[in-house]
Design an enzyme around this catalytic site. Structure first.
Site: not given
Length: 146
Positions: A23, A100
């Protein structure tokens, strides 16, 4: 002034420390700062929030509905099985843009198919946290002329 809700689902409060190899190192505060900048440039009044509680996200979608706001949403873990969130998003006549951080389509089978995509006009996946800027710019294009 046009309104925009940027909503973030479960575990996104841990950005920057949770699996940074996946991430990245940007925090949710970094994302908020970027969203505030881009929303301001485009003339949006911004509401930015994150919750690990499904019901809170549903309430914010209800608020977006009442206010006629476009929605950028990173549903995170709620992407893969939250019928209450999906039902709430179905109410919106304003654009929904799903974002996302990772490319969910390249992930394991449990993380490939977002049910939220059924109501999203645009889906952005895999651009890292820059995806939020792309999502806001998409919302701007979709709401221009409304």
């Amino acid at each position: 002034m046009r309104k925009l809700f940027v909503l973030n689902g479960s575990n996104l409060n841990m950005l920057g420390v949770r699996e940074p190899e996946l991430y990245g190192y940007a925090t949710l505060d970094d994302v908020r700062t970027d969203c505030e900048r881009v929303a301001g440039e485009l003339g949006f009044e911004l509401f930015f929030a994150q919750s690990n509680a499904e019901h809170e996200l549903v309430e914010w979608v209800h608020d977006a509905f009442r206010q006629g706001a476009a929605v950028v949403i990173n549903p995170a873990g709620f992407s893969f099985g939250s019928m209450p969130l999906l039902d709430a998003l179905h109410m919106l006549s304003t654009p929904v843009v799903e974002v996302h951080i990772t490319n969910i389509h390249a992930r394991d089978a449990d993380h490939r198919h977002s049910i939220v995509s059924k109501v999203a006009r645009v889906v952005i996946a895999g651009a890292g946290t820059y995806g939020y800027e792309l999502a806001i710019r998409a919302a701007d294009r979709l709401t221009a002329g409304e």
